[in-house]
Design a protein around this motif. Sequence first.
Motif, PDB file in Angstrom:
ATOM      1  N   GLY A  98       0.787  -1.227   0.000  1.00  0.00           N
ATOM      2  CA  GLY A  98       0.000   0.000   0.000  1.00  0.00           C
ATOM      3  C   GLY A  98       0.814   1.269   0.000  1.00  0.00           C
ATOM      4  O   GLY A  98       0.261   2.351   0.203  1.00  0.00           O
ATOM      5  N   GLY A  99       2.131   1.162  -0.220  1.00  0.00           N
ATOM      6  CA  GLY A  99       2.971   2.348  -0.110  1.00  0.00           C
ATOM      7  C   GLY A  99       3.756   2.652  -1.362  1.00  0.00           C
ATOM      8  O   GLY A  99       3.702   1.910  -2.357  1.00  0.00           O
ATOM      9  N   ASN A 100       4.502   3.740  -1.295  1.00  0.00           N
ATOM     10  CA  ASN A 100       5.304   4.197  -2.430  1.00  0.00           C
ATOM     11  C   ASN A 100       6.787   3.899  -2.287  1.00  0.00           C
ATOM     12  O   ASN A 100       7.555   4.191  -3.203  1.00  0.00           O
ATOM     13  CB  ASN A 100       5.136   5.725  -2.579  1.00  0.00           C
ATOM     14  N   LEU A 101       7.184   3.325  -1.151  1.00  0.00           N
ATOM     15  CA  LEU A 101       8.596   3.097  -0.879  1.00  0.00           C
ATOM     16  C   LEU A 101       8.884   1.603  -0.766  1.00  0.00           C
ATOM     17  O   LEU A 101       8.009   0.818  -0.372  1.00  0.00           O
ATOM     18  CB  LEU A 101       9.004   3.783   0.427  1.00  0.00           C
ATOM     19  N   PRO A 102      10.109   1.201  -1.080  1.00  0.00           N
ATOM     20  CA  PRO A 102      10.485  -0.197  -0.847  1.00  0.00           C
ATOM     21  C   PRO A 102      10.529  -0.493   0.645  1.00  0.00           C
ATOM     22  O   PRO A 102      10.947   0.346   1.440  1.00  0.00           O
ATOM     23  CB  PRO A 102      11.868  -0.296  -1.485  1.00  0.00           C
TER      24      PRO A 102
END
Length: 237
Positions: free
Chosen positions: A102-106
Amino acid sequence: MAGRTVSGDRMRIIAGPEECILYFNGGIRQPLQPLAFGTEHCPTVTVEGHMGPIIIIAVSAGGLSPLRRIIAALPATCAASVLIVSHVGPNPSILPAILGMGGNLPVSHGEDGEPVEAGHVYVAPPDRHTYLDRGRIHLDHGAKVHHTRPAAGPLFISAAEVYGDHVLGIVLGGYGADGAEGSAIKEHGGVAIVQAPDEAEQPAMPWAAILADYPDACLPVEKIAAGVALFCAGDRP
């Protein structure tokens, strides 16, 4: 400004949409406009190649949903390194996969000796305490802290000692008193925030932090998520 200040103005409990949250500015905590972890105030720190602020989050029972909201709010341009300690004990953990969906980062489990990178979320692996030391993650199987391993306390203390006023510590809901070591963050000039206890599914950890008399602010997760996202957004200064 509205709000309640206790213990010699060391902690301000902030409530209401008109209130502000705190931001870094050379280690000085100041009030600004609402959701004011502005990127123009994002500090730069160089420690063996690593640049950017450090965000540490302690979470336990009942804290998964708030944690997902915070991680999902972080932009792809996040200049911070984010480290999370969840009380998984020795059990297998799929938390990196859950947060990554659900996120934009690894998102990954931290590995011993791994360099810390900006724009990356690191989760403490099962049954290991996580420490920061000059731009690298270190793990050990030391004694349990607050009856748990991994625990947030060792990470809070080590990050504060190495990164000083570039650390933002956040305590979300959960059982026990883990995260009360956030006082070390304050002592080294960083900023410490706890989830508002009346919002937390399990408020013991936020209350333990409050009773330790160290948080800069108690905030609902909505404000924590939005403020941290603004703090992390944009190019590094």
